[in-house]
Design a protein around this motif. Structure first.
Motif, PDB file in Angstrom:
ATOM      1  N   LEU A   1      50.187  47.257  38.664  1.00  0.00           N
ATOM      2  CA  LEU A   1      50.474  45.990  39.327  1.00  0.00           C
ATOM      3  C   LEU A   1      51.667  46.116  40.265  1.00  0.00           C
ATOM      4  CD1 LEU A   1      49.428  43.081  39.335  1.00  0.00           C
ATOM      5  CD2 LEU A   1      50.995  42.575  37.468  1.00  0.00           C
ATOM      6  N   TYR A   2      52.706  46.773  39.781  1.00  0.00           N
ATOM      7  CA  TYR A   2      53.901  46.957  40.617  1.00  0.00           C
ATOM      8  C   TYR A   2      53.578  47.805  41.849  1.00  0.00           C
ATOM      9  CZ  TYR A   2      58.515  48.507  42.110  1.00  0.00           C
ATOM     10  OH  TYR A   2      59.630  48.790  42.861  1.00  0.00           O
ATOM     11  N   SER A   3      52.861  48.909  41.633  1.00  0.00           N
ATOM     12  CA  SER A   3      52.557  49.820  42.752  1.00  0.00           C
ATOM     13  C   SER A   3      51.687  49.138  43.799  1.00  0.00           C
ATOM     14  CB  SER A   3      51.834  51.064  42.221  1.00  0.00           C
ATOM     15  OG  SER A   3      52.623  51.749  41.292  1.00  0.00           O
ATOM     16  N   LEU A   4      50.617  48.482  43.357  1.00  0.00           N
ATOM     17  CA  LEU A   4      49.710  47.841  44.310  1.00  0.00           C
ATOM     18  C   LEU A   4      50.377  46.665  45.020  1.00  0.00           C
ATOM     19  CD1 LEU A   4      46.343  47.853  42.303  1.00  0.00           C
ATOM     20  CD2 LEU A   4      47.058  49.394  44.133  1.00  0.00           C
ATOM     21  N   THR A   5      51.192  45.907  44.291  1.00  0.00           N
ATOM     22  CA  THR A   5      51.879  44.776  44.910  1.00  0.00           C
ATOM     23  C   THR A   5      52.881  45.261  45.954  1.00  0.00           C
ATOM     24  OG1 THR A   5      51.650  43.495  42.867  1.00  0.00           O
ATOM     25  CG2 THR A   5      53.274  42.727  44.451  1.00  0.00           C
ATOM     26  N   THR A   6      53.571  46.354  45.648  1.00  0.00           N
ATOM     27  CA  THR A   6      54.516  46.920  46.617  1.00  0.00           C
ATOM     28  C   THR A   6      53.787  47.394  47.864  1.00  0.00           C
ATOM     29  OG1 THR A   6      55.980  47.619  44.814  1.00  0.00           O
ATOM     30  CG2 THR A   6      56.295  48.663  46.954  1.00  0.00           C
ATOM     31  N   LEU A   7      52.636  48.054  47.666  1.00  0.00           N
ATOM     32  CA  LEU A   7      51.840  48.502  48.818  1.00  0.00           C
ATOM     33  C   LEU A   7      51.346  47.309  49.624  1.00  0.00           C
ATOM     34  CD1 LEU A   7      49.701  51.360  47.207  1.00  0.00           C
ATOM     35  CD2 LEU A   7      51.705  51.602  48.674  1.00  0.00           C
TER      36      LEU A   7
ATOM     37  N   ALA B   1      44.715  44.623  37.426  1.00  0.00           N
ATOM     38  CA  ALA B   1      45.870  44.572  38.326  1.00  0.00           C
ATOM     39  C   ALA B   1      45.455  44.411  39.791  1.00  0.00           C
ATOM     40  CB  ALA B   1      46.706  45.842  38.159  1.00  0.00           C
ATOM     41  N   LEU B   2      44.259  44.913  40.135  1.00  0.00           N
ATOM     42  CA  LEU B   2      43.854  44.939  41.542  1.00  0.00           C
ATOM     43  C   LEU B   2      43.774  43.553  42.187  1.00  0.00           C
ATOM     44  CD1 LEU B   2      42.992  46.568  43.972  1.00  0.00           C
ATOM     45  CD2 LEU B   2      40.651  46.593  43.067  1.00  0.00           C
ATOM     46  N   PRO B   3      43.099  42.575  41.594  1.00  0.00           N
ATOM     47  CA  PRO B   3      43.009  41.272  42.278  1.00  0.00           C
ATOM     48  C   PRO B   3      44.363  40.605  42.509  1.00  0.00           C
ATOM     49  CG  PRO B   3      42.187  41.124  40.016  1.00  0.00           C
ATOM     50  CD  PRO B   3      42.335  42.565  40.344  1.00  0.00           C
ATOM     51  N   PHE B   4      45.337  40.819  41.607  1.00  0.00           N
ATOM     52  CA  PHE B   4      46.652  40.233  41.813  1.00  0.00           C
ATOM     53  C   PHE B   4      47.347  40.852  43.022  1.00  0.00           C
ATOM     54  CE2 PHE B   4      45.899  39.411  37.287  1.00  0.00           C
ATOM     55  CZ  PHE B   4      46.184  38.054  37.240  1.00  0.00           C
ATOM     56  N   ALA B   5      47.147  42.152  43.209  1.00  0.00           N
ATOM     57  CA  ALA B   5      47.756  42.815  44.369  1.00  0.00           C
ATOM     58  C   ALA B   5      47.100  42.372  45.674  1.00  0.00           C
ATOM     59  CB  ALA B   5      47.640  44.330  44.209  1.00  0.00           C
TER      60      ALA B   5
ATOM     61  N   VAL C   1      35.804  40.813  31.916  1.00  0.00           N
ATOM     62  CA  VAL C   1      35.247  39.602  32.527  1.00  0.00           C
ATOM     63  C   VAL C   1      36.295  38.906  33.386  1.00  0.00           C
ATOM     64  CG1 VAL C   1      34.326  37.305  32.031  1.00  0.00           C
ATOM     65  CG2 VAL C   1      33.535  39.267  30.708  1.00  0.00           C
ATOM     66  N   ALA C   2      37.535  38.842  32.880  1.00  0.00           N
ATOM     67  CA  ALA C   2      38.619  38.219  33.650  1.00  0.00           C
ATOM     68  C   ALA C   2      38.873  38.980  34.945  1.00  0.00           C
ATOM     69  CB  ALA C   2      39.889  38.167  32.805  1.00  0.00           C
ATOM     70  N   ALA C   3      38.885  40.310  34.880  1.00  0.00           N
ATOM     71  CA  ALA C   3      39.116  41.118  36.088  1.00  0.00           C
ATOM     72  C   ALA C   3      37.990  40.918  37.098  1.00  0.00           C
ATOM     73  CB  ALA C   3      39.230  42.593  35.698  1.00  0.00           C
TER      74      ALA C   3
ATOM     75  N   LEU D   1      36.104  38.569  42.256  1.00  0.00           N
ATOM     76  CA  LEU D   1      35.160  37.740  43.007  1.00  0.00           C
ATOM     77  C   LEU D   1      35.891  36.592  43.704  1.00  0.00           C
ATOM     78  CD1 LEU D   1      32.127  37.551  40.541  1.00  0.00           C
ATOM     79  CD2 LEU D   1      32.211  38.740  42.734  1.00  0.00           C
ATOM     80  N   TRP D   2      36.849  36.006  42.993  1.00  0.00           N
ATOM     81  CA  TRP D   2      37.607  34.885  43.582  1.00  0.00           C
ATOM     82  C   TRP D   2      38.416  35.348  44.786  1.00  0.00           C
ATOM     83  CZ3 TRP D   2      43.070  34.133  43.519  1.00  0.00           C
ATOM     84  CH2 TRP D   2      43.484  32.871  43.970  1.00  0.00           C
ATOM     85  N   VAL D   3      39.042  36.511  44.672  1.00  0.00           N
ATOM     86  CA  VAL D   3      39.845  37.042  45.777  1.00  0.00           C
ATOM     87  C   VAL D   3      38.965  37.390  46.960  1.00  0.00           C
ATOM     88  CG1 VAL D   3      41.291  38.984  46.497  1.00  0.00           C
ATOM     89  CG2 VAL D   3      41.726  37.861  44.327  1.00  0.00           C
ATOM     90  N   GLU D   4      37.798  37.981  46.700  1.00  0.00           N
ATOM     91  CA  GLU D   4      36.889  38.370  47.771  1.00  0.00           C
ATOM     92  C   GLU D   4      36.400  37.151  48.545  1.00  0.00           C
ATOM     93  OE1 GLU D   4      35.365  41.619  48.781  1.00  0.00           O
ATOM     94  OE2 GLU D   4      37.360  42.043  48.007  1.00  0.00           O
ATOM     95  N   ARG D   5      36.122  36.079  47.820  1.00  0.00           N
ATOM     96  CA  ARG D   5      35.614  34.860  48.482  1.00  0.00           C
ATOM     97  C   ARG D   5      36.702  34.174  49.294  1.00  0.00           C
ATOM     98  NH1 ARG D   5      31.970  32.251  43.580  1.00  0.00           N
ATOM     99  NH2 ARG D   5      30.282  33.814  43.664  1.00  0.00           N
TER     100      ARG D   5
END
Length: 359
Positions: free
Chosen positions: A75-81, A289-293, A347-349, A354-358
């Protein structure tokens, strides 16, 4: 390009995860040491004993904390990127969400292997050695919560061990032997017993055996007897290590022993399946972690997301324990009890992606 990006992302995620893991280990070691201070001064247990004990249980902590550290590190790495628009550039250059997930899965394989190695080969012997060290230092013995000691069924016999020493020798052993109609055939009392692995048997000392022969009894005193049994020190050592910290091989052996003796093995079967499933939780954490980033513009800065990662990791840890207990109480299938927390996070991920993509 994918190879360069993969190496860059792997370096960032591995570095952040290692830093988080070290921080967590330091925190947990500190609390473990504070907990051990209550025992310092009792039965010869000194400060250096406590320090060594805390160091010996650290591999078990690594096993427990790796998925949480992976979640926070990723999460930290992807958010920083994302904050530096590097993820935006990757996606603009044609990298889809699935490609990014596959890249993370490749990195996650390292964590899956590391979690399995710690859980199977490093943490169980270290935990057993730590418990033996602590018992020896405090001049304690191992026994069950019953005042009469440990009771174990062994085929047609019921074995009562009053005391199990840290070196896994037995003291004050009583063996009740029954026939196929459950009639009592004999009661054997032994002062002590030691296991000889090369012979595959226990050597019992100072024996008095009472045999029930119809309308009479016969008492025999013997200096020592070799006793063949399915009970080994490894089976008895379940008293010293929690099921969740045993190796897969030990759990399989003990589950088979309980089944052969028609005893409830639910707790150990759930622990067995958790041991097999838990390493893959690191992949689930990376996917979560990916959708949060990717939603960095709408969900605050790095510190907010790291805090959220800590909360999610703690939630996952609590759910693991909760479903294990619910599985034992409600007689759920072991696979269901062990896999449900990971499935819920999968399921949460998927839903968040899907929510981020939309959006």
């Amino acid at each position: 390009m994918m190879t360069v990006l993969g190496r860059y992302l792997a370096r960032e995620v591995l570095g952040a995860t290692f830093t988080v893991l070290i921080a967590f280990l330091g925190l947990f070691a500190f609390f473990d040491f504070l907990n051990e201070l209550d025992s310092v001064g009792k039965g010869g247990y000194e400060l250096h004993h406590a320090l060594l004990y805390v160091a010996m249980i650290l591999p078990g902590r690594v096993y427990e904390l790796l998925p949480i550290a992976v979640l926070i590190g990723t999460l930290y790495s992807l958010t920083t990127l994302a904050r530096h628009s590097e993820i935006t550039v990757m996606r603009a250059s044609g990298m889809s969400t699935m490609k990014l997930l596959r890249m993370l899965a490749g990195i996650g394989t390292i964590f899956v292997v590391a979690t399995f190695v710690f859980g199977e080969y490093i943490a169980p012997p270290a935990e057993r050695a730590a418990q033996q060290w602590r018992l020896t230092a405090t001049n304690s013995t191992v026994s069950s919560q019953l005042k009469s000691g440990l009771w174990v069924k062994d085929g047609p016999r019921v074995v009562n061990v009053r005391t199990l020493q840290p070196d896994r020798s037995m003291e004050k052993v009583r063996i009740f032997e029954f026939d196929e109609r459950h009639a009592l055939l004999s009661v054997t009392d032994a002062a002590a017993g030691r296991y000889f692995a090369d012979e595959g048997s226990w050597r019992l000392n100072d024996i008095r055996q009472t045999r029930f022969l119809g309308d009479r009894t016969e008492v025999v005193d013997l200096p020592e007897v070799d006793w063949k049994s399915e009970l080994t020190p490894e089976v008895l050592s379940v008293l010293m290590v929690l099921p969740e910290r045993m190796s897969v091989a030990t759990l399989v052996a003990y589950v088979n022993h309980l089944r052969e003796n028609q005893q409830n093995s639910d707790r150990y079967e759930i622990a067995l399946w958790k041991k097999l499933i838990y390493p893959f939780a690191t992949l689930v954490m990376m996917a979560l972690a990916l959708p949060f980033a990717m939603s960095h513009e709408r969900m605050g800065g790095v510190s907010v997301k790291v805090f959220l990662g800590v909360m999610l990791g703690v939630g996952f840890h609590l759910l693991n324990g909760l479903f294990s207990n619910l599985g034992v109480i409600n007689n759920w299938h072991p696979v269901l009890a062990a896999a449900t927390p990971s499935l819920l996070f999968v399921v949460a991920a998927a839903g968040l992606l899907l929510w981020v993509e939309r959006r």
